[in-house]
Scaffold this active site. Structure first.
Site, PDB file in Angstrom:
ATOM      1  N   LEU B  38       0.858  -1.188   0.000  1.00 52.50           N
ATOM      2  CA  LEU B  38       0.000   0.000   0.000  1.00 52.50           C
ATOM      3  C   LEU B  38       0.894   1.237   0.000  1.00 52.50           C
ATOM      4  CD1 LEU B  38      -2.730  -1.030   2.612  1.00 52.50           C
ATOM      5  CD2 LEU B  38      -2.917  -1.029   0.128  1.00 52.50           C
ATOM      6  N   ASP B  39       0.694   2.113  -0.984  1.00 54.22           N
ATOM      7  CA  ASP B  39       1.500   3.329  -1.020  1.00 54.22           C
ATOM      8  C   ASP B  39       0.917   4.352  -0.047  1.00 54.22           C
ATOM      9  OD1 ASP B  39      -0.565   4.787  -2.292  1.00 54.22           O
ATOM     10  OD2 ASP B  39       0.137   4.204  -4.278  1.00 54.22           O
ATOM     11  N   SER B  40       1.559   5.518   0.053  1.00 59.87           N
ATOM     12  CA  SER B  40       1.173   6.466   1.101  1.00 59.87           C
ATOM     13  C   SER B  40      -0.271   6.944   0.934  1.00 59.87           C
ATOM     14  CB  SER B  40       2.133   7.656   1.122  1.00 59.87           C
ATOM     15  OG  SER B  40       2.108   8.300  -0.126  1.00 59.87           O
TER      16      SER B  40
END
Lengths: 417, 82
Positions: B38-40
């Site tokens: 999961l990216d930011s």
């Protein structure tokens, strides 16, 4: 010399084309319907038109985007970007490029309204449920550059990704900018085109309030560019993409070449935010001819902006006469919008593709629903049925709110020349 | 609410916030960044979805401490119980 830019002007050809229009998916579908003079306008479905007095438009058919974008979570992407990612992939594939490999290709797209459905959704949550319910995705999903940026990310295209907004001329303006990038050597290939999905409940109602949509209830007959009884445009949606390429690069990789762009002219009316002005439009045509080093007599066909509003069609006619003088009476002019409606920023790109196909097939798609002569529109509009006609050089006009005028010139490409 | 029930809901949330579809097995010791990818921005959206789904509130400071799925489940469980 290293990697310094070669300042000699390059020839710019088209090596990939794709479209999703109210006729469906693909360039062949588009052409087959245009040349047969079919209307894509229907009673709107999929959103409740409430008590709107106008209920017709040109919607793209339901598409299973999963088939084209199997690895994406489509709920996280604006509906306009679904269209764009799909057409972009088809154009790159058609151009024979590897979709998995990173490439220096700019993505320069035009749109009048961009990812408007996400804005509508964001505002609706804000006003109905309060700011605490707003999604963190509202900005990235709804920012205007999302379609170009997502295309760049998804297909690993590392050239600049930009969106150009010049209302109904956006698609043509984007192609014009992309043409300049190749012509002046800053890229060898550019993915360009246009998109718009203005058929959302609030956007559609805003168009109704502006009183520029036709209130003719008969979907197939409402759009009648240049006809005396025309009474407004028909809103539609779509996306079309072209891969423009430096001729030398296309030849080196043995790419199929669909046509050549030899001129682009743009101007501003500097006059009124919504009312067109013939001298500004004529200036764009003249600038395009200058760019291509052509005389009015060299033009064989014009793909008109031809929206079916009272103002556009008579102003465009006057502009063509102003720019091409007597020659304007000798050439065929037709409006694809008579069949497709007006897909805003997509229209210039769809019509660019239609113009290339018109040249390559030597057949001009008609202006349908043309019945009654308007003394202020007295040119040859190729009424109602397609016409065989050899074409070497064709203009495609796009004129827009804000006084934006963009004119592209296409030339038949004959191998080796 | 049991840990399994929370984990099952979380699995749906992780898929709904991820832009690219990925079939990933979720375990309590799965790292949010290194295992769930999961990216930011997706993590911000994940917090929003968790707050909505479980009717709880998670502060930025608490969220910064989330390293694994276990940390998230612990936090949810403590708030749902209380």
């Amino acid at each position: 010399m290293g990697n310094s830019i070669d300042i000699r002007a390059k020839r710019v050809v088209i090596t990939g084309m794709s479209a999703i229009t109210p006729f469906g998916i693909g360039v062949d579908t588009l052409w087959e319907n245009l040349v047969n003079g079919r209307s894509a306008i229907r009673i709107l479905s999929g959103f409740d038109a409430y008590d709107y007095p106008i209920k017709i438009g040109g919607q793209v058919p339901t598409i299973n985007y999963e088939e084209y974008l199997p690895d994406l979570n489509l709920n996280k992407i604006d509906p306009s970007t679904h269209l764009v990612l799909t057409t972009a992939g088809m154009a790159l594939k058609k151009a024979g490029l590897d979709l998995k490999e990173e490439k220096f290709i700019p993505t320069i797209f035009g749109s009048g309204f961009g990812p408007i459905a996400s804005h509508e959704e964001g505002y609706s949550v804000y006003f109905l449920k309060g700011w605490r319910k707003g999604s963190p995705q509202t900005i990235p999903k709804g920012m205007y550059n999302n379609p170009a940026s997502m295309t760049s990310i998804y297909y690993k295209l590392t050239g600049a990704n930009h969106m150009i907004a010049s209302a109904c001329a956006s698609g043509a303006s984007a192609i014009g900018q992309a043409y300049h990038m190749i012509k002046f050597g800053t890229a060898k290939q550019v993915l360009t085109g246009g998109l718009d999905r203005p058929l959302t409940p609030s956007m559609f109602s805003a168009w109704i309030m502006m009183r520029v949509l036709s209130n003719n209830p008969d979907p197939q007959r409402a759009c009648r560019p240049f006809d005396k009884n025309r009474n407004g445009l028909i809103l539609s949606e779509g996306s079309a993409m072209l891969l423009l390429e430096d001729l030398e690069s296309a030849k080196e990789r043995n790419a199929k070449i669909y046509g050549e762009i030899i001129g682009y002219g743009a101007s501003s009316d500097a006059f009124h935010i919504a009312q067109p002005n013939f001298s500004g439009e004529a200036l764009a045509i003249k600038k395009a001819l200058e760019d291509a080093n052509l005389k009015p007599e060299d033009v064989d066909y014009i793909n008109a902006h031809g929206t079916s509003t009272v103002m556009n069609d008579k102003t465009e006619t006057k502009a063509i006469k102003e720019a091409l003088k007597d020659h304007s009476y000798k050439i065929p002019i037709s409006s694809n919008k008579s069949m497709l409606g007006h897909s805003m920023g997509a229209s210039g790109a769809i019509e660019a593709i239609a113009t290339i196909l018109t040249i390559n097939n030597s057949i001009i798609p008609p202006t349908i629903n043309y019945e009654t002569l308007d003394p202020e529109c007295d040119l040859d509009y190729v009424p109602n049925s397609a016409r065989k006609h050899p074409i070497e050089i064709a203009l495609s006009n796009s004129f827009a709110f804000g006084g934006n005028n963009s004119v592209l010139i296409f030339k038949k490409y004959e191998g080796g020349k | 609410m049991t840990r399994e029930e929370i984990k099952s809901k979380l699995k749906d949330i992780f898929s709904s916030v991820r832009t690219k579809k990925l079939d990933i097995e979720i375990k309590e010791d799965s790292g949010i960044v290194e295992d769930l990818y999961l990216d930011s921005l997706e993590r911000v959206e994940m917090l929003f979805e968790i707050e909505t789904a479980f009717s709880i509130s998670i502060s930025d400071d608490e969220a910064r401490e989330f390293k694994t799925v276990k940390d998230i489940i612990d936090s949810i469980q403590s708030k749902v119980k209380s």
